[in-house]
Design a protein around this motif. Structure first.
Motif, PDB file in Angstrom:
ATOM      1  N   TYR A  93      32.709  47.139  55.359  1.00  0.00           N
ATOM      2  CA  TYR A  93      33.561  46.087  54.786  1.00  0.00           C
ATOM      3  C   TYR A  93      34.922  46.064  55.480  1.00  0.00           C
ATOM      4  O   TYR A  93      35.434  44.996  55.851  1.00  0.00           O
ATOM      5  CB  TYR A  93      33.721  46.339  53.286  1.00  0.00           C
ATOM      6  N   LEU A 114      39.418  47.844  45.608  1.00  0.00           N
ATOM      7  CA  LEU A 114      39.095  46.988  46.757  1.00  0.00           C
ATOM      8  C   LEU A 114      39.466  45.540  46.442  1.00  0.00           C
ATOM      9  O   LEU A 114      40.022  44.834  47.291  1.00  0.00           O
ATOM     10  CB  LEU A 114      37.601  47.112  47.076  1.00  0.00           C
ATOM     11  N   THR A 173      43.653  49.613  49.710  1.00  0.00           N
ATOM     12  CA  THR A 173      42.635  50.249  50.537  1.00  0.00           C
ATOM     13  C   THR A 173      42.574  51.755  50.332  1.00  0.00           C
ATOM     14  O   THR A 173      41.483  52.331  50.173  1.00  0.00           O
ATOM     15  CB  THR A 173      42.910  49.942  52.022  1.00  0.00           C
ATOM     16  N   SER A 211      41.094  52.882  47.071  1.00  0.00           N
ATOM     17  CA  SER A 211      39.657  52.617  47.093  1.00  0.00           C
ATOM     18  C   SER A 211      38.919  53.742  47.815  1.00  0.00           C
ATOM     19  O   SER A 211      37.855  54.200  47.369  1.00  0.00           O
ATOM     20  CB  SER A 211      39.377  51.274  47.778  1.00  0.00           C
ATOM     21  N   LEU A 231      31.531  50.582  52.401  1.00  0.00           N
ATOM     22  CA  LEU A 231      32.972  50.361  52.373  1.00  0.00           C
ATOM     23  C   LEU A 231      33.546  50.347  53.794  1.00  0.00           C
ATOM     24  O   LEU A 231      34.389  49.508  54.131  1.00  0.00           O
ATOM     25  CB  LEU A 231      33.639  51.462  51.542  1.00  0.00           C
ATOM     26  N   TYR A 257      27.666  54.186  49.449  1.00  0.00           N
ATOM     27  CA  TYR A 257      28.771  53.272  49.144  1.00  0.00           C
ATOM     28  C   TYR A 257      29.886  53.399  50.180  1.00  0.00           C
ATOM     29  O   TYR A 257      30.466  52.389  50.601  1.00  0.00           O
ATOM     30  CB  TYR A 257      29.319  53.549  47.741  1.00  0.00           C
ATOM     31  N   ALA A 273      36.204  56.514  46.374  1.00  0.00           N
ATOM     32  CA  ALA A 273      34.909  56.597  47.050  1.00  0.00           C
ATOM     33  C   ALA A 273      34.595  58.039  47.426  1.00  0.00           C
ATOM     34  O   ALA A 273      33.447  58.499  47.301  1.00  0.00           O
ATOM     35  CB  ALA A 273      34.912  55.711  48.296  1.00  0.00           C
ATOM     36  N   LEU A 311      30.870  42.431  50.236  1.00  0.00           N
ATOM     37  CA  LEU A 311      30.351  43.756  49.896  1.00  0.00           C
ATOM     38  C   LEU A 311      28.868  43.683  49.545  1.00  0.00           C
ATOM     39  O   LEU A 311      28.071  44.536  49.974  1.00  0.00           O
ATOM     40  CB  LEU A 311      31.147  44.335  48.725  1.00  0.00           C
ATOM     41  N   SER A 349      36.578  52.389  42.783  1.00  0.00           N
ATOM     42  CA  SER A 349      36.798  52.033  44.184  1.00  0.00           C
ATOM     43  C   SER A 349      36.656  50.528  44.398  1.00  0.00           C
ATOM     44  O   SER A 349      37.454  49.913  45.125  1.00  0.00           O
ATOM     45  CB  SER A 349      35.802  52.781  45.070  1.00  0.00           C
ATOM     46  N   ILE A 350      35.667  49.914  43.760  1.00  0.00           N
ATOM     47  CA  ILE A 350      35.485  48.465  43.898  1.00  0.00           C
ATOM     48  C   ILE A 350      36.666  47.716  43.294  1.00  0.00           C
ATOM     49  O   ILE A 350      37.143  46.716  43.852  1.00  0.00           O
ATOM     50  CB  ILE A 350      34.161  48.028  43.239  1.00  0.00           C
TER      51      ILE A 350
END
Length: 513
Positions: A190, A157, A162, A165, A187, A183, A169, A294, A153-154
């Motif tokens: 973010y 990102l 999107t 990600s 997210l 997380y 997640a 993040l 997911s990171i």
């Protein structure tokens, strides 16, 4: 020497980065000795997959929750392989799962292979979190699989994809609701702070809701129905947070009472938060800004949780492990520090104006590379040595451990399958394997805490009863009126009403009750 170092670095760079990531994690975790968590979760998985394994056992009774995939697969596998074999295979599988997203992550940040190996080694051989005793790379359990999806997911990102990600997640939540859940909250924050288009935010929220709806219905039926937090005047969340898990959850209490390690960890978190603020304001690199933002969100969540803990004396909020994100914070912080180190020019100096400066630059670069190589060798070497010693002790146990193994063998071969043993030494090293080795229920296992409030309450009552017998054996007849206890295992000789010695060796005494 310079030529040999360069040749070795060139050799590393020719190896697939996924292979290198796998090698670091595999070598750091390779062992046939089960961790404490593996001892607990494997037994729960075995009991879930085979309810007749130890009939009526209370200490291994639990709701699998988001462990249901793990419990189903691992419990089934334990019908064909030993606990040690599943631990080794599981750790190998985790190393494979983590290697793929980590290689993508480091490539996105333009790390060389050696730099990626160095950074991962630095994290693996550390405590793996600023505070809260959280970790990512150690044993085989559901949260490790969840972290693999978090890293995916990171990466997406950083790629500004999107929806992908969000998908990964959601997958993280399916394997560990707290690792993935905290997380996902970060997210979401973010996305809001980055002010992504409203349409994209709405579609991402719909994707997340659709993916998590089945899990939400399942967990609601297990944890929201008939799961009271106060039972007989006792707040169960207090038991879970402050009795069973203060090493993870009572961080504020440790901070206020002068725990040096916690204070250093919190202080370093504050320093890194300040660095993220400064870097995010100055650096124009999108990837660095993403890491900074993040990380800032994670640090903010942790410090708000510390403030909340001042008022949360009953553990109502703390039982959700709000400091679990400290491990991810440390990983991102080390990554950010190394990226800034590279940008400073120390590792890759800019073109110089004279041969002397050029020579100094190459010498400095060679020195840094040599230090990284030595660090990786010593770091992984120390892990291999420790894990090797642990594995050796499994194959060739000490005198006391061999005596315990003989005791558990006798219990397995000479007692009824429904027998309940009160192990007065259950918190001593080596005793977590008691249930799986005897295939009998252990009356009270401090480590094996369940997850629903009713089961936690029952677990705590048995813990209190066990502690009472440890202090005063004469309390046993009264406890026997409430619980079934067929045998007592002790390191010291016991004398009491209804106790009959049935087995002993140089270290342990077993009594029939």
């Amino acid at each position: 020497m310079k030529n040999e170092t360069r040749k070795f670095v060139d050799l590393i760079n020719r190896i697939d980065l996924r292979v290198l990531m796998f090698a670091v994690i595999f070598l750091a975790t390779l062992s046939i000795r089960l961790s404490d968590n593996e001892e607990e979760y494997f037994v729960f998985a075995k009991a879930f997959a085979d309810p007749h394994w130890i009939p009526g056992a209370l200490s291994i009774k639990d709701v699998p929750g988001t462990r249901i995939i793990f419990d189903t697969v691992v419990g089934w596998a334990l019908g064909f392989a030993s606990f040690e074999q599943i631990a080794a295979l599981g750790r190998t599988l985790c190393a494979i799962l983590l290697a793929f997203p980590l290689s993508l992550f480091f490539k996105k940040l333009r790390f060389s292979h050696l730099e990626a190996v160095f950074l991962l080694t630095a994290f693996v051989v550390s405590h793996q979190s600023f505070f809260g005793n959280e970790w990512i790379f150690r044993s085989f359990e559901t949260k490790v699989v969840s972290y693999a999806f978090v890293f995916y997911s990171i990466y997406y990102l950083l790629e500004e994809r999107t929806r992908l990600s969000v998908v990964f997640a959601a997958a993280a939540i399916y394997f560990h609701v707290l690792v993935g859940g905290w997380y996902v909250l970060a997210l979401g924050a973010y996305f809001l702070l980055r002010r992504i288009p409203l349409r994209e935010l709405f579609v991402s929220a719909l994707i997340l809701a659709a993916l998590l709806m089945p899990l939400a219905f399942y967990l609601a039926g297990k944890y929201l129905v008939h799961n009271p937090n106060v039972i007989d005047g006792m707040t169960v969340s207090w038991v879970y947070a402050y009795v069973r898990n203060p090493h993870h959850l009572a961080v504020m209490a440790k901070l206020l009472h002068g725990d040096t390690a916690v204070r250093i960890g919190v202080a370093l978190s504050a320093v890194m938060g300040w660095l993220c603020i400064k870097t995010h304001g100055k650096d124009k690199d999108p990837a660095i800004r993403t890491l900074c933002l993040l990380s800032l969100i994670l640090f903010a969540q942790q410090f708000l949780s510390l403030l909340t803990a001042v008022l949360d004396t009953q553990g109502v909020f703390l039982k959700f492990y709000p400091y679990r994100t400290s491990a991810l914070s440390l990983f991102l912080s080390l990554t950010l520090l190394f990226v800034l180190f590279k940008k400073s020019g120390w590792l890759h100096p800019a073109e110089s104006r004279s041969p002397a400066e050029d020579s100094n630059g190459r010498t400095r670069q060679l020195t840094v590379v040599s230090v990284m190589l030595v660090f990786v060798a010593l770091g992984l070497g120390s892990r291999l040595y420790r894990n090797g010693v642990d594995s050796y002790r499994v194959a060739y146990p000490s005198g006391k451990q061999a005596a315990l193994n003989s005791t558990t063998d006798w219990i397995r071969l000479n007692t009824d399958s429904a027998a309940v043993v009160l192990d007065l030494e259950d918190r001593s090293p080596g005793h977590l394997a008691f249930i799986r080795k005897t295939q009998r229920d252990s009356f009270s296992v401090y480590k094996f805490v369940p997850t629903t409030n009713l089961l936690i309450y029952e677990w705590y009552q048995r813990v209190l009863a066990r502690d009472l017998v440890v202090k005063d054996i004469s309390a046993l007849p009264e406890i026997k009126k409430r619980y079934r206890i067929d045998f007592i295992l002790s390191e010291r000789p016991l004398q009491g009403e209804g106790l009959r010695p049935v087995y002993q060796n140089g270290f342990f005494h077993l009594y029939a009750v």
